[in-house]
Design a protein around this motif. Structure first.
Motif, PDB file in Angstrom:
ATOM      1  N   LYS A 207      -7.301  -0.074  -4.522  1.00 57.47           N
ATOM      2  CA  LYS A 207      -7.777   0.603  -5.735  1.00 57.47           C
ATOM      3  C   LYS A 207      -7.093   1.956  -5.907  1.00 57.47           C
ATOM      4  CE  LYS A 207     -12.313  -1.563  -6.039  1.00 57.47           C
ATOM      5  NZ  LYS A 207     -13.759  -1.364  -5.965  1.00 57.47           N
ATOM      6  N   GLU A 208      -6.923   2.682  -4.815  1.00 56.73           N
ATOM      7  CA  GLU A 208      -6.243   3.979  -4.885  1.00 56.73           C
ATOM      8  C   GLU A 208      -4.779   3.824  -5.289  1.00 56.73           C
ATOM      9  OE1 GLU A 208      -7.576   7.047  -4.724  1.00 56.73           O
ATOM     10  OE2 GLU A 208      -9.456   5.924  -4.711  1.00 56.73           O
ATOM     11  N   VAL A 209      -4.110   2.823  -4.720  1.00 58.92           N
ATOM     12  CA  VAL A 209      -2.715   2.573  -5.073  1.00 58.92           C
ATOM     13  C   VAL A 209      -2.620   2.193  -6.548  1.00 58.92           C
ATOM     14  CG1 VAL A 209      -0.747   1.024  -4.695  1.00 58.92           C
ATOM     15  CG2 VAL A 209      -1.992   1.943  -2.746  1.00 58.92           C
ATOM     16  N   LYS A 210      -3.535   1.353  -7.002  1.00 61.24           N
ATOM     17  CA  LYS A 210      -3.526   0.937  -8.407  1.00 61.24           C
ATOM     18  C   LYS A 210      -3.737   2.137  -9.329  1.00 61.24           C
ATOM     19  CE  LYS A 210      -3.611  -2.011 -11.802  1.00 61.24           C
ATOM     20  NZ  LYS A 210      -2.402  -2.644 -12.262  1.00 61.24           N
ATOM     21  N   LYS A 211      -4.656   3.025  -8.987  1.00 64.89           N
ATOM     22  CA  LYS A 211      -4.881   4.231  -9.801  1.00 64.89           C
ATOM     23  C   LYS A 211      -3.609   5.080  -9.861  1.00 64.89           C
ATOM     24  CE  LYS A 211      -9.787   4.801  -8.855  1.00 64.89           C
ATOM     25  NZ  LYS A 211     -10.782   5.650  -8.178  1.00 64.89           N
ATOM     26  N   ALA A 212      -2.963   5.264  -8.727  1.00 65.28           N
ATOM     27  CA  ALA A 212      -1.725   6.058  -8.682  1.00 65.28           C
ATOM     28  C   ALA A 212      -0.634   5.395  -9.512  1.00 65.28           C
ATOM     29  CB  ALA A 212      -1.266   6.240  -7.237  1.00 65.28           C
TER      30      ALA A 212
ATOM     31  N   LEU B 233       0.792  -1.236   0.000  1.00 66.53           N
ATOM     32  CA  LEU B 233       0.000   0.000   0.000  1.00 66.53           C
ATOM     33  C   LEU B 233       0.819   1.279   0.000  1.00 66.53           C
ATOM     34  CD1 LEU B 233      -2.944  -0.792   2.427  1.00 66.53           C
ATOM     35  CD2 LEU B 233      -2.896  -0.904  -0.071  1.00 66.53           C
ATOM     36  N   ASP B 234       1.986   1.295   0.614  1.00 65.78           N
ATOM     37  CA  ASP B 234       2.672   2.569   0.797  1.00 65.78           C
ATOM     38  C   ASP B 234       3.884   2.769  -0.110  1.00 65.78           C
ATOM     39  OD1 ASP B 234       0.852   3.344   2.717  1.00 65.78           O
ATOM     40  OD2 ASP B 234       2.072   2.685   4.378  1.00 65.78           O
TER      41      ASP B 234
ATOM     42  N   ALA C  82     -10.390  -0.810  -0.949  1.00 68.52           N
ATOM     43  CA  ALA C  82     -10.460   0.590  -1.370  1.00 68.52           C
ATOM     44  C   ALA C  82      -9.056   1.198  -1.445  1.00 68.52           C
ATOM     45  CB  ALA C  82     -11.342   1.391  -0.416  1.00 68.52           C
ATOM     46  N   ASP C  83      -8.222   0.893  -0.458  1.00 64.50           N
ATOM     47  CA  ASP C  83      -6.841   1.383  -0.468  1.00 64.50           C
ATOM     48  C   ASP C  83      -6.066   0.812  -1.664  1.00 64.50           C
ATOM     49  OD1 ASP C  83      -7.363   2.779   1.862  1.00 64.50           O
ATOM     50  OD2 ASP C  83      -6.373   1.315   3.168  1.00 64.50           O
TER      51      ASP C  83
ATOM     52  N   SER D 263     -12.103  -1.776   3.401  1.00 67.07           N
ATOM     53  CA  SER D 263     -11.203  -0.624   3.409  1.00 67.07           C
ATOM     54  C   SER D 263      -9.859  -0.969   2.772  1.00 67.07           C
ATOM     55  CB  SER D 263     -11.012  -0.073   4.824  1.00 67.07           C
ATOM     56  OG  SER D 263     -10.339  -1.007   5.632  1.00 67.07           O
TER      57      SER D 263
END
Length: 133
Positions: free
Chosen positions: A86-91, A46-47, A83-84, A80
């Motif tokens: 998905k955000e990492v994948k978009k970035a 994630l990070d 959702a995290d 959650s």
């Protein structure tokens, strides 16, 4: 052996070792290696991990986390975590699109070889990381 191939080799050793440790916990019904799972799932997936590493490496780590998620994590935290992810994948996709634009201007990127990776115990087919031009 190039430095990049050495990095890919060490990464594959890490994946296989973590996989085996997690199976030891499952087999022995313990959570001795929970801290390693948490590090992989939070800090590597994630990070901090993904942006300068090949997509294949991120997918391999995500697959490892998915395999053991319900053993180490609380099931109610799954929405959650997804959702995290998905955000990492978009970035990652946005950064990849930007990098692809820069590569077409002559810079060099990284890619994984065609050999498939499998983090299950007993697999011996490593990925090969090499420079693309």
């Amino acid at each position: 052996c190039t430095p990049q191939a050495g990095t890919a080799s060490r990464f594959n050793v890490f994946l296989k070792g973590a996989n085996r440790l997690f199976w030891v916990d499952v087999d022995e019904d313990t959570k001795k290696y929970n801290h390693i799972f948490q590090t992989v799932s939070q800090e590597l997936v994630l990070d901090t991990f993904g942006r300068d590493r090949p997509e294949r490496a991120w997918k391999d780590l995500t697959s490892l986390v998915a395999k053991f998620y319900f053993y180490y994590a609380v099931a109610s935290s799954l929405p959650s975590y997804i959702a995290d992810l998905k955000e990492v994948k978009k970035a990652r996709m946005a950064e990849r699109a930007m990098a692809d634009g820069m590569e077409s201007e002559g810079s060099v990127g990284w890619e994984w070889g065609s050999e498939a990776s499998d983090v299950s115990a007993g697999s011996s087919s490593p990925n090969v990381m090499r420079r693309s031009s």
